[in-house]
Design an enzyme around this catalytic site. Structure first.
Site, PDB file in Angstrom:
ATOM      1  N   GLY A 126      -4.270 -10.898  -5.993  1.00 39.85           N
ATOM      2  CA  GLY A 126      -5.244 -11.737  -5.766  1.00 39.85           C
ATOM      3  C   GLY A 126      -6.573 -12.164  -6.595  1.00 39.85           C
ATOM      4  O   GLY A 126      -7.913 -12.134  -6.066  1.00 39.85           O
ATOM      5  N   ASP A 140       4.167 -13.902  -3.604  1.00 41.94           N
ATOM      6  CA  ASP A 140       3.804 -14.372  -2.300  1.00 41.94           C
ATOM      7  C   ASP A 140       3.539 -13.008  -1.608  1.00 41.94           C
ATOM      8  O   ASP A 140       5.029 -12.091  -1.635  1.00 41.94           O
ATOM      9  CB  ASP A 140       5.113 -15.648  -1.392  1.00 41.94           C
ATOM     10  CG  ASP A 140       4.345 -15.494  -0.056  1.00 41.94           C
ATOM     11  OD1 ASP A 140       3.704 -14.935   0.692  1.00 41.94           O
ATOM     12  OD2 ASP A 140       5.527 -16.318   0.730  1.00 41.94           O
ATOM     13  N   SER A 148     -13.688  -3.683   3.568  1.00 40.10           N
ATOM     14  CA  SER A 148     -14.987  -4.611   3.886  1.00 40.10           C
ATOM     15  C   SER A 148     -16.102  -3.472   4.528  1.00 40.10           C
ATOM     16  O   SER A 148     -15.511  -2.631   5.649  1.00 40.10           O
ATOM     17  CB  SER A 148     -14.646  -5.639   4.866  1.00 40.10           C
ATOM     18  OG  SER A 148     -15.531  -6.405   5.393  1.00 40.10           O
ATOM     19  N   TYR A 179     -10.486 -10.521  12.059  1.00 37.19           N
ATOM     20  CA  TYR A 179     -10.768  -9.690  10.385  1.00 37.19           C
ATOM     21  C   TYR A 179     -11.096  -8.461  10.271  1.00 37.19           C
ATOM     22  O   TYR A 179     -11.140  -7.361   9.541  1.00 37.19           O
ATOM     23  CB  TYR A 179     -11.942 -10.514   9.923  1.00 37.19           C
ATOM     24  CG  TYR A 179     -12.614  -9.974   8.391  1.00 37.19           C
ATOM     25  CD1 TYR A 179     -11.341 -10.655   7.283  1.00 37.19           C
ATOM     26  CD2 TYR A 179     -13.235  -9.519   8.359  1.00 37.19           C
ATOM     27  CE1 TYR A 179     -12.460 -10.172   5.905  1.00 37.19           C
ATOM     28  CE2 TYR A 179     -13.495  -8.910   6.976  1.00 37.19           C
ATOM     29  CZ  TYR A 179     -13.026  -9.443   5.506  1.00 37.19           C
ATOM     30  OH  TYR A 179     -13.654  -9.656   4.547  1.00 37.19           O
ATOM     31  N   LYS A 207      -9.090  -5.181   8.554  1.00 38.76           N
ATOM     32  CA  LYS A 207     -10.272  -4.102   7.328  1.00 38.76           C
ATOM     33  C   LYS A 207      -9.443  -2.623   7.993  1.00 38.76           C
ATOM     34  O   LYS A 207     -10.016  -1.904   7.212  1.00 38.76           O
ATOM     35  CB  LYS A 207     -11.521  -4.918   7.292  1.00 38.76           C
ATOM     36  CG  LYS A 207     -10.883  -5.805   6.530  1.00 38.76           C
ATOM     37  CD  LYS A 207     -10.379  -5.854   5.159  1.00 38.76           C
ATOM     38  CE  LYS A 207     -10.418  -7.160   4.876  1.00 38.76           C
ATOM     39  NZ  LYS A 207      -9.584  -7.848   3.352  1.00 38.76           N
TER      40      LYS A 207
END
Length: 259
Positions: free
Chosen positions: A15, A66, A145, A160, A164
């Site tokens: 990333g 990937d 996060s 999300y 996380k």
């Protein structure tokens, strides 16, 4: 010994072409590490590689991967070890966020987010962890996060927040399993951050007024930028944190202390 010197260490940032991921890769370069960035999009990788070169005067390698495909992750481990000699530091900065109200959440999207945000992170930890076990040393840092700890007030983040939260617990469990092999596993949990991709969204939501509104919810009274995450990752990658594992560090301007 310089507790924050990464000279002689090699890092892979999955990333690493994203807003936060690129900043972390740049920080690792500046701390002395040899760095490789990886993602699915070659054009983004080339742009990030060029940006890091221009800002640091040092080059980074890039690889296409990937992260949702285990064979692709295995191939990434193989090629980075071949080219770099060994990988000491893994940063999982990959992630996907799509929003729907919980009662209307598209379950194909929910499963896609699980596959990338959770399974993808696990596969990288699994295969790079296996390499690190052979070496008797390693630092794994996952990008979580604040939403792994506290929910949002509005709708849209059921997937999300769930992913996380899973990353946080995965980080703790892997720290328990990998610790006897000399490997630390930690995560950072930033708040909403103005990445280049977010800048256009912020413009649509009112620009500086939106930034001020976000800042007002934080004790530090400023909206986060990617560079706010660098120090935490350098600490977790460096000898300074050799006895720190299973922790989530929050470069969040204080949100989790008031949220």
């Amino acid at each position: 010994m310089d507790l924050f010197d990464l000279t002689g260490k090699n890092a892979v940032v999955i990333g690493g072409a994203g807003g936060i991921g690129e900043a972390l890769a740049r920080g690792l370069v500046e701390a002395g590490a040899g760095v490789a960035i990886a993602s699915r999009n070659e054009e983004s990788l080339k742009r990030a590689q060029k940006d890091i070169q221009e800002k640091t005067g040092k080059s980074v390698r890039y690889y296409i991967v990937d992260a949702s495909d285990e064979s692709s992750v295995v191939a990434l481990v193989s090629v980075t070890v071949k080219d770099m000699g060994r990988v000491d530091i893994l940063v999982n900065a990959l992630g996907l966020n799509k929003k729907f109200p919980a009662e209307d959440f598209n379950m194909d999207v929910f499963n896609q987010m699980l596959k990338i945000n959770v399974t993808g992170v696990m596969m990288a930890c699994k295969h790079f962890g296996r390499h690190m076990i052979k070496n008797g040393y390693g630092k794994i840092i996952n990008l979580s996060s604040v939403r792994g700890k506290i929910a949002t007030k509005g709708a849209g983040n059921a997937a999300y927040c769930s992913t996380k939260g899973a990353v946080d617990m995965m980080t703790r469990q892997l720290a328990s399993e990998f610790g006897p092999h000399g490997i630390t596993v930690n995560a950072i949990g930033p708040t909403i951050t103005e990445t280049p991709m977010m800048t256009e969204i912020i413009k649509q939501r009112g620009g500086d007024e939106y930034r001020k509104a976000q800042a007002q919810g934080l004790p530090m009274r400023k909206m986060a930028v990617p560079e706010d995450c660098i120090g935490s990752v350098i600490f977790l990658a460096a000898p300074a944190s050799d006895f720190v594992t299973g922790n989530i560090v929050y470069p969040d301007g204080g949100l989790t202390c008031v949220g």
